[in-house]
Design a protein around this motif. Sequence first.
Motif: not given
Lengths: 379, 311
Positions: B234-263
Amino acid sequence: MRKGWRLILILLLVLAVTLFAAGCGGKKEAGNNQSGQNQPAGGQAAEEKMKVAFIYVGPIGDAGWTWAHEQGRQYLAEKLPWVEASYVENVPEGADVERVLTELAEKGNKVIFATSFGYMDYVIKVAEKYPNVVFMHCSGYKTAQNVGTYFAAMEEPRYLSGMVAGKMTKSNVLGYVAAHPIPEVIRGINAFTLGARSVNPDVKVKVVWTNTWYDPAAEKQAALSLLDAGADVIAQHQDTPGPQQAAQERGKYGIGYNSDMRQFAPEANLTSPVWNWGPYYVKVVEAVKNGTWKSEDYYGTMKDGIIDLGPYNDKVPQEVRDLVDAKKQEIIDGKFYVFQGPIKDQSGKVRVQEGQKMSHEEVLGVNWFVEGVEGDIPK
Amino acid sequence: METSVWIATLAAAITAGTPILYAALGEILAERAGVLNLGVEGMMLVGAVTGFMVAVRTGNPWMGFLVAMLAAGLLAAVFAFLTITLRANQVVTGLALTIFGTGLSGFLGKPYVGIPLPLSFKPVAIPILAEIPIIGPVLFNHNPLVYLTYILVPLLWYYFYRTRPGLNLRAIGENPAAADALGVNVFALRYIYVIIGGMLAGAGGAFLSLAYAPSWLENMTAGRGWIAVALVIFAVWDPVKALLGSYLFGGVDALTYTLQAATKIAIPSFFLKMLPYILTLVVLIIATRQTVVKHIGAPGALAIPYDREER
């Protein structure tokens, strides 16, 4: 020649790794003897012992659901020296259950306690093949000639824990980390909410589903999202102290479940509804031995002592304790019933009329939230 | 949703993304050197369990973190020996490593299940920076292991694209024969990068058991190692894109619960959990198109064992 060297190198490597693993494992065994200690010493008693087995959905060290059952097993082994009580842990609610149950029955166990809801159909299936073995299934609703079910009115201590939460909240928002949308969990949320609103009518209870019984990271994450959304007391229907740890981290409060969870969150954990299976296990095994056991659908109460509200945190003021303890006595004396009318649902419609009670069947099959709960029940 | 909830969700995305980021950075190093190590999940688990064991014994989470990296590095060294020296098939060896790591960690960790960690990594707000509205609470109120990645990512980027050793690293992954002809020690360098990559995977595992959960549970990585492998593509072997990608994937994780708790938005959590993989598939499809391959393609010699005599 080179090939030969390679082979030797690979063999050495495999050997080294194996030795490393074995060495580490061995040390660990020595450090942790609490499980071994309680196993009856084999060969000591010459006469045949009665074999009893337990199967658990989680590890015995989960500090929650499985831990509570394991305490019961140890109590049983201690009280009845003629019993050999073994266990199988970490059995997921899937096809493996059938294999494990069959093995246990083949090994000559006379009573098998299956301690998770999802074991139900496998229990019924295997029980058909082994009519001389007694199967006890926890929290299910299917019985047979040799299959009994057992559970208890956890709603009673949950109601009491709700009172504690309702008294201790400042934001009037309580969070509830819930595992799966099944009646058992919904019932607990309702009882907790009724308890909280009985002492503080402004309270709202926000619910987050994790879709897992056991996942410390997910449970903690879910609790944090509730804290972020304004909750200041976190209750849980989960098997790990993850939600309590989240509350501790944020300097908020928590209500545990299954066992006294104060050691995991000493500042946060106010109290926990707890299980006390031991005495019941003794009763069942004795009945089987005496031939008086009959298939039944046992639903214990706080009066029986199978469930209770765990010890309070020092932070719970005396006046709150007095209030909750008085209600507890009313429940034990049969003067108070958790699901007595009037009870409204989320839309404000009266579901249980004033002066009426929900029947046992209605309580067991409940699929709607009471007024004050914020959240949906996924279909 | 209120802004405070958004901020909390973004902060949670970073925490949830960091273990994946560590593992992905490690895998980028290995793959840049031309070695495909599919044992990330196994190395993470071994890191998580050894880190937890040591942290419980010593009461020092940093000690646990260090040992986690060493243990996973050791596992990576075994992998390196098999694939670089013995030229075993990298895919098969990697899968074997994952299976081995899963089993080994479960075995070692058995007595540690359900034990509380005396001292875990706690969030530390960085003075001044944490005061900045929105950015402060999102970026600068985390545990020290998260801050470590803030330094690691730019460092790796600089190393890859602006230094001679970084050029050598990319060369041994693109065309090891040419690099060898220029006097670069392909074997030694591949060993080093695979081992460092393994150490970073171990760090990701330790993040889970020492900061995120913090507890040990069999198989607690729950597929995060595989997400990391996908993230590298996904990050095409680039550390900076890996940072953004991992936060995106992590965000999906976090959103699972936030959507239920806050909306009141009811997106099934199963659907959200599927998203990272769909995104990876989309990137894979794009990345395999011929015109794009020239610019962002995988290292030329990826997964091909280097043999001097086959030149």
